[in-house]
Design a protein around this motif. Sequence first.
Motif, PDB file in Angstrom:
ATOM      1  N   TYR A 120      15.741  15.656  38.572  1.00  0.00           N
ATOM      2  CA  TYR A 120      16.994  14.969  38.250  1.00  0.00           C
ATOM      3  C   TYR A 120      18.200  15.833  38.621  1.00  0.00           C
ATOM      4  O   TYR A 120      19.212  15.333  39.121  1.00  0.00           O
ATOM      5  CB  TYR A 120      17.057  14.605  36.770  1.00  0.00           C
ATOM      6  CG  TYR A 120      16.094  13.506  36.381  1.00  0.00           C
ATOM      7  CD1 TYR A 120      15.831  12.462  37.268  1.00  0.00           C
ATOM      8  CD2 TYR A 120      15.453  13.496  35.152  1.00  0.00           C
ATOM      9  CE1 TYR A 120      14.946  11.454  36.931  1.00  0.00           C
ATOM     10  CE2 TYR A 120      14.567  12.494  34.808  1.00  0.00           C
ATOM     11  CZ  TYR A 120      14.310  11.474  35.710  1.00  0.00           C
ATOM     12  OH  TYR A 120      13.438  10.476  35.371  1.00  0.00           O
ATOM     13  N   ILE A 121      18.073  17.136  38.353  1.00  0.00           N
ATOM     14  CA  ILE A 121      19.186  18.028  38.718  1.00  0.00           C
ATOM     15  C   ILE A 121      19.407  17.973  40.233  1.00  0.00           C
ATOM     16  O   ILE A 121      20.541  17.921  40.719  1.00  0.00           O
ATOM     17  CB  ILE A 121      18.899  19.475  38.251  1.00  0.00           C
ATOM     18  CG1 ILE A 121      18.866  19.518  36.722  1.00  0.00           C
ATOM     19  CG2 ILE A 121      19.956  20.436  38.785  1.00  0.00           C
ATOM     20  CD1 ILE A 121      18.467  20.848  36.145  1.00  0.00           C
ATOM     21  N   ILE A 122      18.291  17.946  40.963  1.00  0.00           N
ATOM     22  CA  ILE A 122      18.413  17.873  42.419  1.00  0.00           C
ATOM     23  C   ILE A 122      19.080  16.565  42.832  1.00  0.00           C
ATOM     24  O   ILE A 122      19.929  16.549  43.714  1.00  0.00           O
ATOM     25  CB  ILE A 122      17.032  18.035  43.074  1.00  0.00           C
ATOM     26  CG1 ILE A 122      16.520  19.458  42.849  1.00  0.00           C
ATOM     27  CG2 ILE A 122      17.102  17.731  44.573  1.00  0.00           C
ATOM     28  CD1 ILE A 122      15.072  19.665  43.181  1.00  0.00           C
ATOM     29  N   HIS A 123      18.719  15.487  42.144  1.00  0.00           N
ATOM     30  CA  HIS A 123      19.381  14.210  42.460  1.00  0.00           C
ATOM     31  C   HIS A 123      20.888  14.316  42.261  1.00  0.00           C
ATOM     32  O   HIS A 123      21.675  13.916  43.117  1.00  0.00           O
ATOM     33  CB  HIS A 123      18.834  13.103  41.553  1.00  0.00           C
ATOM     34  CG  HIS A 123      17.512  12.565  42.003  1.00  0.00           C
ATOM     35  ND1 HIS A 123      16.892  11.521  41.376  1.00  0.00           N
ATOM     36  CD2 HIS A 123      16.706  12.919  43.018  1.00  0.00           C
ATOM     37  CE1 HIS A 123      15.743  11.262  41.985  1.00  0.00           C
ATOM     38  NE2 HIS A 123      15.616  12.103  42.984  1.00  0.00           N
ATOM     39  N   LEU A 144      26.416  14.983  44.504  1.00  0.00           N
ATOM     40  CA  LEU A 144      27.641  15.790  44.521  1.00  0.00           C
ATOM     41  C   LEU A 144      27.964  16.187  45.955  1.00  0.00           C
ATOM     42  O   LEU A 144      29.114  16.161  46.388  1.00  0.00           O
ATOM     43  CB  LEU A 144      27.492  17.040  43.648  1.00  0.00           C
ATOM     44  CG  LEU A 144      27.440  16.806  42.134  1.00  0.00           C
ATOM     45  CD1 LEU A 144      27.368  18.135  41.399  1.00  0.00           C
ATOM     46  CD2 LEU A 144      28.681  16.037  41.684  1.00  0.00           C
ATOM     47  N   MET A 145      26.935  16.572  46.685  1.00  0.00           N
ATOM     48  CA  MET A 145      27.146  16.868  48.106  1.00  0.00           C
ATOM     49  C   MET A 145      27.664  15.626  48.815  1.00  0.00           C
ATOM     50  O   MET A 145      28.517  15.711  49.691  1.00  0.00           O
ATOM     51  CB  MET A 145      25.844  17.333  48.765  1.00  0.00           C
ATOM     52  CG  MET A 145      25.402  18.702  48.329  1.00  0.00           C
ATOM     53  SD  MET A 145      23.846  19.196  49.120  1.00  0.00           S
ATOM     54  CE  MET A 145      24.471  19.995  50.568  1.00  0.00           C
ATOM     55  N   GLY A 146      27.140  14.478  48.386  1.00  0.00           N
ATOM     56  CA  GLY A 146      27.594  13.212  48.965  1.00  0.00           C
ATOM     57  C   GLY A 146      29.099  13.013  48.795  1.00  0.00           C
ATOM     58  O   GLY A 146      29.767  12.508  49.691  1.00  0.00           O
ATOM     59  N   TYR A 204      24.863  24.666  45.470  1.00  0.00           N
ATOM     60  CA  TYR A 204      24.445  25.664  44.471  1.00  0.00           C
ATOM     61  C   TYR A 204      23.572  25.013  43.397  1.00  0.00           C
ATOM     62  O   TYR A 204      22.543  25.541  42.996  1.00  0.00           O
ATOM     63  CB  TYR A 204      25.665  26.318  43.799  1.00  0.00           C
ATOM     64  CG  TYR A 204      26.637  26.958  44.751  1.00  0.00           C
ATOM     65  CD1 TYR A 204      26.183  27.728  45.829  1.00  0.00           C
ATOM     66  CD2 TYR A 204      28.007  26.812  44.599  1.00  0.00           C
ATOM     67  CE1 TYR A 204      27.075  28.309  46.715  1.00  0.00           C
ATOM     68  CE2 TYR A 204      28.905  27.386  45.483  1.00  0.00           C
ATOM     69  CZ  TYR A 204      28.428  28.126  46.548  1.00  0.00           C
ATOM     70  OH  TYR A 204      29.309  28.685  47.423  1.00  0.00           O
ATOM     71  N   LEU A 205      24.032  23.853  42.936  1.00  0.00           N
ATOM     72  CA  LEU A 205      23.294  23.154  41.896  1.00  0.00           C
ATOM     73  C   LEU A 205      21.895  22.779  42.386  1.00  0.00           C
ATOM     74  O   LEU A 205      20.913  22.838  41.641  1.00  0.00           O
ATOM     75  CB  LEU A 205      24.060  21.887  41.485  1.00  0.00           C
ATOM     76  CG  LEU A 205      23.474  21.130  40.299  1.00  0.00           C
ATOM     77  CD1 LEU A 205      23.539  21.990  39.044  1.00  0.00           C
ATOM     78  CD2 LEU A 205      24.200  19.816  40.074  1.00  0.00           C
TER      79      LEU A 205
END
Lengths: 196, 654, 168
Positions: free
Chosen positions: B503-506, B511-513, B635-636
């Motif tokens: 979920y964090i990766i999602h 966020l990159m989006g 980073y996240l």
Amino acid sequence: MTEENTPENSPQKRGMPLWVQITVWSVLVALLVVVFMGLQRAQEGNVQTGEETGKFDFTMPLFEGYYHEGAQEISLTDLRGKIVVLNFWASWCVTCKDEAVELEEAWRYYQPDGEVVFIGIDYVDTEPEARVYLKRYDITYPNGPDMGTKISQAFRIQGVPETYFLDRDGVVKHVQLGPFQSTAQIMSIIDALLAE
Amino acid sequence: MLPSLGYGILVITMLVSIYSVSIAIYGETTKSAAMVESARRAMLLTLPLITAASLILIYLLINDRYDVEYVWSVTNRTMPTYLKITAWWGGQPGSLLFWSWLLSVFTASVTLRKWDRDRELLPWVLVVTGITLTFFISLIVFFENPFKLIPAGVQVPLDGRGLNPLLRHPGMIIHPPAQYLGFVSFTIPFAFAIAALITGRTDDRWIRITRKWTLWAWLFLSLGLVLGMRWAYDVLGWGGYWGWDPVEISALMPWLTGTAFLHSVMIQEKRGMLKHWNMILIILTFNLVIFGTFLTRSGVLSSVHAFAQSEIGPLFFIFIGATFVISFALLIHRWEDLKSGTEMKSMLSKEALFLLNNLLFLSLLVISFWGVIFPLLSELFTGSKVTVGPPFYERATGPVWGALMLLMGIAPLAAWGRSTLKTLGRAIWKPALAALLAPILAFSVGIRNWVALISFTLIALVITVSIREFWRGARARSRKSGGNFFIELWNLIKRNRRRYGGYIIHISMVLMGIGIIGIEFFQTDTQQHLAIGETIEISGYTLRYDRLDQFRHEDGRLITRGEMTLSKDGKFLETLAPRFDLYPDGQPMTIPAVRSTLVDDVYVILVNWEGITAESTPFKVYHNPLVKWVWIGGYLFVFGIFIAVGSDEERKKV
Amino acid sequence: MKKLNILTLFIILLSLFSVNTVAAQGGGDISDDEVNAIASELFCPVCENTPLDVCETQACKQWRELIRLKLSEGWTDAEIKQYFVDNYGARVLAEPPKEGFNLLVYFVPPAIILIGAVILFRAFKEWKNDNGEKDAPITEASPKSTRETSNPKDDYLAKFEEELRKRE
């Protein structure tokens, strides 16, 4: 990944439908063929001595003020029977400037006999700059742009300057990559061809 | 002396690795455990050998041994020691050695694992990794020897050519190693997959063994991509970070299949489905790694990243052909054994949505692959060169990325097995309502681009849905145990790290989006010639040109440095100093000056190529809204993978 | 083309000290932004994958000046692009022109993706039919769990534990 375990002999096993297998294999083979051809092309380099130029005939428009036998274009096949010197250059190319004077000198030496034709092929250049260049070095042999880079692609040039010497049958007899050192160098190559 | 020793060691390594492969096959066919053990030890031996060769190369690099061609071509006297070390991977021969070294490290560590439960896989894992290692080392030994001396009789140069200035950036210290780590580590899951196919042990044992490997490989591959983007943004000076260059795409392609794999293995683990598909994906991933490496190193494709023309093409081609053919032949051979009891009950179940996710990732792969290969096809079949550039990829992949975001918003709410539109609708309406705040907010600040508004909605949906999952879990736990919410949150994550890491990766992805949408839709730029004292206006900012300096750095570069004052509404913000460095060997480098905030970046370059004079200095200014979110997401993202890759507490106890 | 880059750099340096011959040819009232707007959509014909507006070589500088000249002569964007294609080949365009063989670049990916979607869809249907409607274990997002607020949290946890068990 070893040979003895490759089960080439089991295409008819129940598993994967035959049409899928055929598709997968043909896509795979097609891909490998394309990559192989690309690899070959990448390693092929420029047109080599001994190659026929008949297959890539071209008609090149000439810059304003340049004529070949009265016409504002020049065609390679029409030049059979003559020695042809094809010089690829560009106004943004630094080393081209090192040989511009020499080429023009050689051209003026051979022009009266009409046995040798020099052609300057301007590779991806801007016309205003090209004209400034031609004027500065007072180049009089036929010069024109390589429209759509078709000629340079046919000769697979690797950079500029490059010069190809064609004999009377249109066969490449000498290739010069990079600039000439002297007028004498150009003349010795042409003289050898004339003597054939 | 030392160079010959280095080369000698490499030759020995190659022989050891060939020995290991042959003895493993022989041991397996004769059922001799001793032979296999000998193969295992031989494989272990390659690590100290390649390490020794690498240390010799590093020693030569540090000590300016310009009688060695490679050292001469990638270092010079003015380079600091750390850069001389990074020159290890600064050119083709060295980077192949670096690649082999990494492969050897991975192979050695995998051979050291406990094999008791998987004895039968061992010889074939050794064979696959051994053949790969042999291949890379033979490229070095036969074609790209980093220890090659300059021709006899030629005077040893006093100084080297130096590393390409583009590579003299701190980002370059970690970007290539991360990228290579990602590429190389996919060898291990691939080796296990092939071993499973050969031995017929086609249950999901190989997946369980390589789960960690795959995640680590994915981490490094992702890290390599993000660092490469950052490096491009900071160094290349064209205001962006991703140019859809063939090499970038070559690195992206295995990432796409790798990501698809990470998702679809979960279906196999939970539902025992898709055994075929996972095999195909891991085979594809490894093949794409090799294929991408081949494309960029053989001179078949031209690209800004391409290595110099090389002789390694034909051998590489044979390796690729063999890998493709053998792995697919094995797959067909075991097709029947891989059949699994499939049951798909609902098109809206989690497994169905995961499959849709796979379809989307594979769509991205198809677009990328075709775009990369097409110029080659065009040149071969029509004789004319074409460029397949950013507009093609952006238009083709844009909707797919959007669909992926939508999936990221829905899939976490769907259940395994059975879900209906009704249940899904009930689960989603609250987060969806919350997510609608995003486009309303965006609209109110004046954004009218409907694609951007939709994207912001999807991004918000993913964030609300993901955060809600944490919240629901942690609250349920804290209610039940009466404990502290945050402690329970941490316990929750610890108990199912892959899920919550996921979920964090999602969240990090979307966020990159945000940053990508900022730059895709709202980037503006202007280029103007200024005299000192004049100003440029861009998106509400004012840049005043204050001074121009030219001076020589101690390492010999000539630095031209402009100074500008950045202000907004008359308020001073920052002094920006874009630079143009000219290295003594004639290599130029344009270094932008950037002021970065969460809202936008002001990115200034000194346009040296237009010619700089004191009276008229050309500057190019980019206004890049939201781009910082790309790095924040990055980073996240890494944090998320670290969460996901750790062991679940539950599992350790078992 | 590296050889050319380095060499052309010297020219760039030289041009720092010399009068710019190109600028003298007119087109002075066309701004860099107008030139870059077109240049950014074209690719450098001699470098690899470098858009013309950020390309540093002397040749690219000449091309930008050419764009400036054409703009000052009143040419439209499309005419200038066509001029570049005629002179330097289709590779200067950021995308292959939509004609002939090049159409493949636009049609093959959607076709493959469509085929993939059809295969996936058919597989779905097949799986569904195979298993019929035998059983229906109600799971996570079942109506009860979201509607009945009595004890939904525990249900979430139960589901969670269930999932963990399955993995082992």
